[in-house]
Design a protein around this motif. Sequence first.
Motif, PDB file in Angstrom:
ATOM      1  N   TRP A  78      43.752  39.566  30.978  1.00 33.21           N
ATOM      2  CA  TRP A  78      42.905  40.173  32.132  1.00 33.21           C
ATOM      3  C   TRP A  78      42.681  39.137  33.506  1.00 33.21           C
ATOM      4  O   TRP A  78      42.959  39.473  34.357  1.00 33.21           O
ATOM      5  N   HIS A  79      42.318  38.084  33.142  1.00 28.83           N
ATOM      6  CA  HIS A  79      42.160  36.945  34.186  1.00 28.83           C
ATOM      7  C   HIS A  79      41.024  37.057  34.928  1.00 28.83           C
ATOM      8  O   HIS A  79      41.077  36.556  36.170  1.00 28.83           O
ATOM      9  N   GLY A  80      40.084  37.955  34.712  1.00 31.90           N
ATOM     10  CA  GLY A  80      38.851  37.992  35.547  1.00 31.90           C
ATOM     11  C   GLY A  80      39.000  39.060  36.395  1.00 31.90           C
ATOM     12  O   GLY A  80      40.172  39.950  36.746  1.00 31.90           O
ATOM     13  N   PHE A  81      38.190  39.330  37.366  1.00 28.77           N
ATOM     14  CA  PHE A  81      37.933  40.378  38.326  1.00 28.77           C
ATOM     15  C   PHE A  81      38.645  39.958  39.714  1.00 28.77           C
ATOM     16  O   PHE A  81      38.080  39.721  40.739  1.00 28.77           O
ATOM     17  N   LEU A  82      40.087  40.157  39.472  1.00 30.02           N
ATOM     18  CA  LEU A  82      41.154  39.865  40.549  1.00 30.02           C
ATOM     19  C   LEU A  82      41.867  41.004  41.193  1.00 30.02           C
ATOM     20  O   LEU A  82      42.022  42.097  40.425  1.00 30.02           O
ATOM     21  N   PRO A  83      41.851  41.046  42.580  1.00 28.29           N
ATOM     22  CA  PRO A  83      42.712  41.891  43.145  1.00 28.29           C
ATOM     23  C   PRO A  83      44.200  41.952  42.672  1.00 28.29           C
ATOM     24  O   PRO A  83      44.512  40.789  42.192  1.00 28.29           O
TER      25      PRO A  83
END
Length: 210
Positions: free
Chosen positions: A189-194
């Motif tokens: 996932w790597h976080g809330f990234l575009p």
Amino acid sequence: MGSMITRTLFHAAPLLIGFFLLSGLVARAFGGIQTPSPALTGFTTDCEQQISPCWYGIIPGITAIQDARKILETLGYHRELAGTELSDRLMPYRSLENVPGCADVYFGYQVIGVKTIILWCMEITIGELMTVLGQPEGRVDYGPLGEDWIYGNLTIRLKPGWWRVPNAAVDHMRLVLDDEGYTRRAKPWHGFLPQWRYCQLEPDYEGCAE
């Protein structure tokens, strides 16, 4: 000219990344101050100490079809018979009072009981979702259909461009017995990234080839 644009993007990148990380925090914070969505109640009710994905006690691969039917009817759902056949291996249930209002229960001839549950007809944001379920394990690109967040055998479908809206809405949720068909193309996932930033971290992500 090209080098100037490159330098501009390079200097702007930390600000953009910070903005999207902040958007993620805003989404979770906004979800945290709201009353928990009734759409998530089913994941905790009668599902205590269950490792597998569970919704009101219904567990794919374990719950018999007749038991799932009893649970849904007790909750106030009614079976929508129009347009479905036994060969579809589908039992669609609907309710005007419950959230979600639609629960499609799939079963297989070689599977004991319920195989998949698709929940839709609801309003729930990613902030509310993360407040209850936490961070997803990964994400899967589905092109114009959007992206999935992966929580083991629970997948959450988000519409395209979800990362632009801190309070983006969930499209539908799926509890599945066999997650391989949904997660084989998943990346961390790597976080809330575009997506453009995510592609820098995971260039093999399917959505990065577009």
